[in-house]
Design an enzyme around this catalytic site. Structure first.
Site, short mmCIF file in Angstrom:
data_model
loop_
_atom_site.label_atom_id
_atom_site.label_comp_id
_atom_site.label_asym_id
_atom_site.label_seq_id
_atom_site.Cartn_x
_atom_site.Cartn_y
_atom_site.Cartn_z
CE LYS A 1 -65.81 17.69 -62.24
NZ LYS A 1 -65.84 18.65 -63.36
NE ARG B 1 -72.49 19.68 -62.94
CZ ARG B 1 -72.02 18.50 -63.31
NH1 ARG B 1 -71.68 17.61 -62.43
NH2 ARG B 1 -71.90 18.22 -64.59
NE ARG C 1 -64.26 15.47 -71.71
CZ ARG C 1 -64.74 15.95 -70.57
NH1 ARG C 1 -64.06 15.84 -69.46
NH2 ARG C 1 -65.91 16.55 -70.55
NE ARG D 1 -69.19 13.88 -71.22
CZ ARG D 1 -69.12 14.31 -69.96
NH1 ARG D 1 -68.25 13.80 -69.13
NH2 ARG D 1 -69.95 15.24 -69.53
NE ARG E 1 -70.70 19.57 -70.18
CZ ARG E 1 -69.64 18.95 -70.73
NH1 ARG E 1 -69.35 19.15 -72.01
NH2 ARG E 1 -68.90 18.16 -70.01
P1 AMP Z 1 -70.60 15.23 -65.86
O1 AMP Z 1 -70.21 13.87 -66.34
O2 AMP Z 1 -70.28 15.47 -64.40
O3 AMP Z 1 -70.09 16.34 -66.73
O4 AMP Z 1 -72.20 15.29 -65.94
C1 AMP Z 1 -72.86 15.14 -67.17
C2 AMP Z 1 -74.25 15.74 -67.09
O5 AMP Z 1 -75.02 15.06 -66.09
C3 AMP Z 1 -74.31 17.20 -66.67
O6 AMP Z 1 -74.10 18.08 -67.76
C4 AMP Z 1 -75.74 17.29 -66.13
O7 AMP Z 1 -76.68 17.31 -67.17
C5 AMP Z 1 -75.89 15.96 -65.41
N1 AMP Z 1 -75.47 16.05 -64.00
C6 AMP Z 1 -74.39 15.44 -63.41
N2 AMP Z 1 -74.34 15.71 -62.11
C7 AMP Z 1 -75.40 16.53 -61.85
C8 AMP Z 1 -75.88 17.18 -60.67
N3 AMP Z 1 -75.26 17.05 -59.50
N4 AMP Z 1 -77.01 17.94 -60.79
C9 AMP Z 1 -77.65 18.08 -61.96
N5 AMP Z 1 -77.24 17.52 -63.11
C10 AMP Z 1 -76.12 16.75 -63.07
#
Ligand code: AMP
Length: 222
Positions: free
Chosen positions: A34, A107, A142, A169, A180
């Site tokens: 993404k 999400r 990553r 990360r 996740r």
């Molecule tokens: P990402 O960078 O998109 O992988 O997001 C990292 C973390 O942020 C996720 O594992 C969730 O804990 C939180 N997060 C990001 N977007 C959302 C969302 N739309 N709803 C709930 N938690 C989110």
């Protein structure tokens, strides 16, 4: 107009055929590509990239340590918090003129329903599909450059100064990936059901350039 857009750094198509700024969602499991494709889309189509993961990481100090802990364990933070952040961001002037690319949102089905209820128009949902077993290797390999925020893989050929400083990360571990992916698989079908015909499934297991070609084809149809 195209000349002006290119001078402003926009690509050739920033609106739908009816002239409305594009409203795009990109979805896919962790490490499905993404980030790379969002950079391509934002550059080519001029839309505002809105990543809830990035927003939450930036707001971690303000939103409290429990949120940081949830994120670090690969869980989902409460819907109300994310919805609030996204709603605020979508009201800004740049989004109104340039359109948007939502990355990491919605999400959950509840988040998708709010988006629809507040009248946010979504033209297309790009869904990147990658088998789980491929994602494990991608996530574990990553690395992020803290200076440029660029994402790499440990096998990438990069200057030594980058590989000396890149970081992993906190949630890019096998255990946390399990959480996740669990959240992803639980939620993705109810989310895509909300958007029906707007969903375009794309094989995210191809070379990034080929994924990008298909995304462009889909976005140019809108
Ligand atoms: P990402 O960078 O998109 O992988 O997001 C990292 C973390 O942020 C996720 O594992 C969730 O804990 C939180 N997060 C990001 N977007 C959302 C969302 N739309 N709803 C709930 N938690 C989110």
């Amino acid at each position: 107009m195209d000349y002006l857009k290119s001078k402003l750094g926009f690509g050739s198509k920033a609106t739908t055929k009816s002239g409305k700024p594009l409203g795009i969602i990109i979805a896919g499991p962790p490490a499905s590509g993404k980030g790379t494709q969002c950079a391509n889309i934002a550059k080519e189509f001029g839309v505002v990239h809105i990543s809830t993961g990035d927003m939450l990481r930036a707001a971690k100090e303000d939103v409290g340590s429990d949120i940081g802990a949830i994120m670090n364990n690969g869980g989902l933070v409460p819907d109300e918090l994310v919805v609030g952040l996204v709603e605020q961001r979508l009201q800004k002037g740049d989004v109104k003129t340039r359109g948007f690319l939502l990355d990491g949102f919605p999400r959950t089905k509840a988040q998708a329903v709010v988006l629809k209820n507040v009248g946010v128009e979504i033209d297309v949902v790009i869904l990147l599909e990658v088998p789980d077993e491929k994602l494990v290797a991608r996530v574990l390999g990553r690395r992020i450059d803290p200076v440029t925020q660029k994402t790499y893989n440990v096998n990438d050929d990069v200057p030594k100064e980058v590989s000396d400083r890149w970081e992993q990360r906190g949630d890019d571990t096998e255990d946390k990936l399990k959480n996740r992916l669990g959240e992803y698989h639980k939620n993705i079908t109810p989310i895509t059901e909300e958007f029906g015909e707007q969903v375009r499934k794309i094989d995210g297991d191809m070379a990034p350039a080929d994924v990008w070609k298909q995304i462009q084809t889909e976005l140019r149809k809108v």
